[in-house]
Design an enzyme around this catalytic site. Structure first.
Site, PDB file in Angstrom:
ATOM      1  N   GLY A 162       0.814  -1.204   0.000  1.00  0.00           N
ATOM      2  CA  GLY A 162       0.000   0.000   0.000  1.00  0.00           C
ATOM      3  C   GLY A 162       0.845   1.250   0.000  1.00  0.00           C
ATOM      4  O   GLY A 162       0.409   2.325   0.411  1.00  0.00           O
ATOM      5  N   GLY A 191       1.699   2.678  -2.615  1.00  0.00           N
ATOM      6  CA  GLY A 191       1.251   3.494  -3.745  1.00  0.00           C
ATOM      7  C   GLY A 191       2.036   3.229  -5.011  1.00  0.00           C
ATOM      8  O   GLY A 191       2.435   4.162  -5.711  1.00  0.00           O
ATOM      9  N   ALA A 220       3.122   5.751  -8.144  1.00  0.00           N
ATOM     10  CA  ALA A 220       4.539   5.939  -8.490  1.00  0.00           C
ATOM     11  C   ALA A 220       4.746   5.605  -9.969  1.00  0.00           C
ATOM     12  O   ALA A 220       5.509   6.285 -10.668  1.00  0.00           O
ATOM     13  CB  ALA A 220       5.421   5.075  -7.596  1.00  0.00           C
ATOM     14  N   ASP A 257      -0.800  10.353  -2.895  1.00  0.00           N
ATOM     15  CA  ASP A 257       0.276   9.421  -3.301  1.00  0.00           C
ATOM     16  C   ASP A 257       1.111  10.039  -4.420  1.00  0.00           C
ATOM     17  O   ASP A 257       2.331   9.872  -4.476  1.00  0.00           O
ATOM     18  CB  ASP A 257      -0.290   8.101  -3.857  1.00  0.00           C
ATOM     19  CG  ASP A 257      -1.317   7.442  -2.978  1.00  0.00           C
ATOM     20  OD1 ASP A 257      -2.046   8.151  -2.279  1.00  0.00           O
ATOM     21  OD2 ASP A 257      -1.394   6.198  -3.015  1.00  0.00           O
TER      22      ASP A 257
HETATM   23  C1  MEV Z   1      -4.786   6.589   0.584  1.00  0.00           C
HETATM   24  O1  MEV Z   1      -3.393   6.478   0.467  1.00  0.00           O
HETATM   25  C2  MEV Z   1      -5.150   7.881   1.286  1.00  0.00           C
HETATM   26  C3  MEV Z   1      -6.635   8.198   1.257  1.00  0.00           C
HETATM   27  O2  MEV Z   1      -6.815   9.431   1.959  1.00  0.00           O
HETATM   28  C4  MEV Z   1      -7.169   8.304  -0.163  1.00  0.00           C
HETATM   29  C5  MEV Z   1      -6.722   9.559  -0.889  1.00  0.00           C
HETATM   30  O3  MEV Z   1      -6.282  10.526  -0.245  1.00  0.00           O
HETATM   31  O4  MEV Z   1      -6.847   9.571  -2.113  1.00  0.00           O
HETATM   32  C6  MEV Z   1      -7.442   7.143   2.007  1.00  0.00           C
END
Ligand code: MEV
Length: 327
Positions: A106, A108, A112, A153
């Site tokens: 997770g 991202g 990336a 991300d």
């Molecule tokens: C996911 O990494 C973070 C969330 O806040 C989704 C987003 O900001 O797009 C859950």
């Protein structure tokens, strides 16, 4: 001519979910990087080899990018290339990727990959690397694919370091955070961000006032950090993380495993601990003094987690001279 670029993964420090609804969040980049090798080709098509995404060879004419069924693993790269290839519609591109981190964490990796694809294409077309354009285009890609998401991300993969961030890049400022005291715990469970965002959105339709109050509280604790970063003690930073975890529990995005890891870390002496990112799986973070580090790491492991070795706050997208995966 070929280009190699790399971009880091990310971990949200404070304010996930609320950032999708207009509140600020804090994010940092993670040392594990995604590498992307791009070569121009004569046929006007996109070819992708991404073995770690279980894609041996994927090909599609440039004119058809974004149309028809797009496999999930290819969506970010395909839409990123679609957004830039109109500049040179007759030049195709052959892309290969290599990831230092599993998509499971997770961190991202898809974001990336989108950032790397845009950064590589920019340079293949003879332009200098322009981070603001990379961010804008890669953020557009996230919206194309997910229809939701703050782009946090993308910001971490593009600019690196630790940032105060607001959706769409409305706010993007470097900020200090006690990164050396953070411990990352992986829950062993892959979370699907879009599914979780949709579940939360569904709950927001039924309890709009309650959810907007939770987001506002999250925003308040992020602002408290941003305003007082220089004077907060490390114990107070831990408390803010605990408050944030409580609000994420209220959103019902934690999980038995994540909550167990969080509570085990606190019981072993961490100043604070919380899940990081969309929730339900992926990673959690604990903030601990050096003297408690070994105990907290052991507690996280005993609670069913894994503690990957990572450095935080690393450089954003950059061009690489070479990479052994692409010889
Ligand atoms: C996911 O990494 C973070 C969330 O806040 C989704 C987003 O900001 O797009 C859950």
């Amino acid at each position: 001519m070929s280009i190699i670029v790399s971009a880091p993964g990310k971990l949200v420090l404070l304010g996930e979910h609320a950032v999708v609804h207009g509140q600020p969040c804090l994010v940092t980049s993670v040392s594990q990087r995604l590498y992307l090798h791009a070569v121009p080709i004569e046929s006007p098509e996109l070819i992708v080899e991404a073995p770690q995404l279980h894609v041996s060879v994927y090909r599609k004419p440039l004119a058809e990018l974004g149309e028809g069924a797009v496999p999930k693993a290819m969506a970010f790269i395909e839409h990123a290339v679609r957004r830039v290839c109109f500049e040179r519609p007759h030049i195709g591109v052959h892309i290969r990727t290599h990831s230092e981190f599993s998509a499971q964490y997770g961190f991202g990796s898809s974001s990336a990959a989108a950032v790397c694809a845009v950064a590589a294409m920019q340079q293949l077309y003879g332009n200098p690397l322009d981070l603001n354009r990379v961010f804008e285009t890669a953020y557009g890609t996230v919206r194309d694919v997910q229809k939701t998401g703050s782009g946090v991300d993308i910001a971490a993969a593009t600019y690196g370091g630790t940032l105060v961030y607001e959706a769409g890049g409305r706010r993007l400022e470097p900020i200090a955070f006690p990164l050396a005291e953070l411990i990352v715990g992986y829950s062993g469970v892959k979370a699907d961000t879009v599914t979780i965002l949709n579940e939360v959105a569904d709950r927001a339709r039924r309890y709009p006032d309650v959810l907007s109050s939770i987001y506002a509280l999250m925003g308040q604790l992020v602002r408290r950090y941003v305003d007082d970063a220089a004077t907060l003690s490390i114990a107070e930073v831990g408390e803010l993380m605990n408050l944030n975890q409580g609000l994420l529990e209220a959103l019902d995005v934690s999980s038995t495993r994540l909550s167990a890891m969080v509570h085990a870390a606190r019981a072993a002496g961490a100043y604070g601990a919380k899940l990081s990112g969309a929730g339900r799986g992926d990673c959690m973070l604990a903030l601990a003094a050096n003297r408690s580090r070994a105990d907290v790491e052991e507690a996280i492991t005993t609670a069913g987690g894994e503690v990957p070795a990572v450095r935080l706050g690393v450089e954003g997208v950059r061009t690489e001279a070479s990479h052994p995966a692409f010889v």
